[in-house]
Design a protein around this motif. Structure first.
Motif, mmCIF file in Angstrom:
data_model
loop_
_atom_site.group_PDB
_atom_site.id
_atom_site.type_symbol
_atom_site.label_atom_id
_atom_site.label_comp_id
_atom_site.label_asym_id
_atom_site.label_seq_id
_atom_site.Cartn_x
_atom_site.Cartn_y
_atom_site.Cartn_z
ATOM 1 N N PHE A 148 52.855 46.636 22.413
ATOM 2 C CA PHE A 148 51.903 47.348 23.250
ATOM 3 C C PHE A 148 50.928 48.081 22.343
ATOM 4 C CE2 PHE A 148 50.483 51.143 25.546
ATOM 5 C CZ PHE A 148 49.985 50.559 26.708
ATOM 6 N N ASP A 205 54.104 44.597 28.745
ATOM 7 C CA ASP A 205 53.365 45.767 29.228
ATOM 8 C C ASP A 205 51.949 45.769 28.675
ATOM 9 O OD1 ASP A 205 55.524 46.627 30.631
ATOM 10 O OD2 ASP A 205 56.127 48.176 29.193
ATOM 11 N N THR A 235 54.162 40.555 34.818
ATOM 12 C CA THR A 235 55.099 39.430 34.919
ATOM 13 C C THR A 235 54.311 38.128 34.959
ATOM 14 O OG1 THR A 235 55.059 39.436 37.329
ATOM 15 C CG2 THR A 235 56.702 40.860 36.248
ATOM 16 N N GLN A 273 49.171 51.706 32.986
ATOM 17 C CA GLN A 273 50.044 50.826 32.229
ATOM 18 C C GLN A 273 50.931 50.081 33.216
ATOM 19 O OE1 GLN A 273 52.216 52.573 28.950
ATOM 20 N NE2 GLN A 273 53.794 50.987 29.009
ATOM 21 N N GLU A 274 50.922 48.740 33.138
ATOM 22 C CA GLU A 274 51.685 47.928 34.073
ATOM 23 C C GLU A 274 52.508 46.892 33.321
ATOM 24 O OE1 GLU A 274 49.542 46.252 37.353
ATOM 25 O OE2 GLU A 274 48.095 47.909 37.441
ATOM 26 N N THR A 275 53.607 46.504 33.924
ATOM 27 C CA THR A 275 54.404 45.389 33.405
ATOM 28 C C THR A 275 53.858 44.116 34.040
ATOM 29 O OG1 THR A 275 56.382 46.751 33.148
ATOM 30 C CG2 THR A 275 56.697 44.355 33.268
ATOM 31 N N SER A 310 43.606 46.108 26.891
ATOM 32 C CA SER A 310 43.664 46.117 28.353
ATOM 33 C C SER A 310 43.205 44.818 29.005
ATOM 34 C CB SER A 310 42.826 47.268 28.907
ATOM 35 O OG SER A 310 41.454 47.080 28.563
#
Length: 271
Positions: free
Chosen positions: A47, A78, A11, A7-9, A51
């Motif tokens: 969220f 996210d 930007t 899981q990534e933020t 993906s």
């Protein structure tokens, strides 16, 4: 081959870097990107576990629309990022899948006549955004449509009561216009659609008779009128009927300003 899931933020800057790895994705749909960006800007993004996917050769396989929307919105969200998938996985992504539409959302919520209702709500939302382009459906999110329904709950009753004229016009257009007309005069709205359906008590010069003839002619013709023109004719006919006016002809062309629903200008428009 090692597959990783994190899981990534994401930007806007990271999204732009990810998009540089887009080598074989399908053509970008600007309308879809704008709709997604609007969802992010309005704080509707959630969220969901959906993906962004990369192959073992670091090629972006899936997620170009979401990444482009993040860049457009200028806000981080996210998401899961999957890396290390086989390069050939691109050809299997989304096969057999079906995107959940607005009507599906209303159906899950237990709404009756959800197909007609969802399309009618989109017409009403389009009217709120630009009263001169009521039939120019935009790409609205499920949250926007549900919000319109929360402000206009009575539209539900119009999703079925106009079944009698569905052979003359699209049921969702009949539903939306019936509701909007009722905000001006509910009694005359009922009279308008009842006479349009049955053709009773219509004399020469009646705007309803002119509309009825036009719609039946269109139904029998191989060359159908555009939905926008049909909407304009219905609005012009109702305006004249509501104001007690007779008409010699009923027509509308692209060079003519789209008619407003007389009496609705005073209502506050919600963006």
């Amino acid at each position: 081959m090692t597959i990783t899931v994190n899981q990534e933020t994401i930007t806007p800057e990271l999204a732009a870097e990810f998009l540089k790895k887009n080598k074989s994705n399908r053509p970008l749909s600007s309308k879809h990107v704008i709709a997604l960006a609007g969802s992010i800007e309005r704080g509707e993004w959630m969220f969901t576990g959906e993906s962004i996917k990369f192959s073992e050769s670091d090629t972006l396989l899936d997620g170009q629309h979401r990444l482009s929307a993040i860049v457009m919105a200028g806000s981080a969200v996210d998401m899961l990022v999957v890396k290390g998938l086989p390069d050939e996985a691109f050809h299997a992504i989304d096969i057999g899948s079906k995107k959940r539409g607005l009507s599906d959302v209303l159906a899950i919520a237990g709404e009756k006549n959800y197909v007609v209702l969802s399309a009618a709500l989109a017409v009403i939302k389009a009217w709120e955004v630009n009263q001169e382009q009521i039939i120019s459906y935009g790409q609205f999110s499920a949250q926007q449509i549900e919000e319109v329904l929360s402000r206009h709950p009575e539209v539900r009753t119009h999703a079925s009561i106009r079944d009698g004229v569905k052979s003359m016009m699209h049921p969702s257009l009949a539903c939306a216009l019936s509701y909007l007309f009722s905000l001006v005069d509910s009694v005359k709205t009922d009279m308008f659609f009842d006479r349009l359906q049955h053709g009773v008590g219509l004399e020469k010069g009646s705007p309803i008779l002119l509309l009825r003839d036009r719609l039946f002619l269109n139904k029998a013709s191989k060359s159908k009128l555009p939905k926008k023109e049909i909407a304009a004719l219905i609005i012009k006919s109702f305006n004249a009927f509501e104001q007690g006016k007779t008409m010699g002809t009923l027509r509308w062309g692209d060079n003519e300003k789209f008619p407003l629903i007389a009496g609705l200008n005073k209502f506050k428009v919600a963006k």
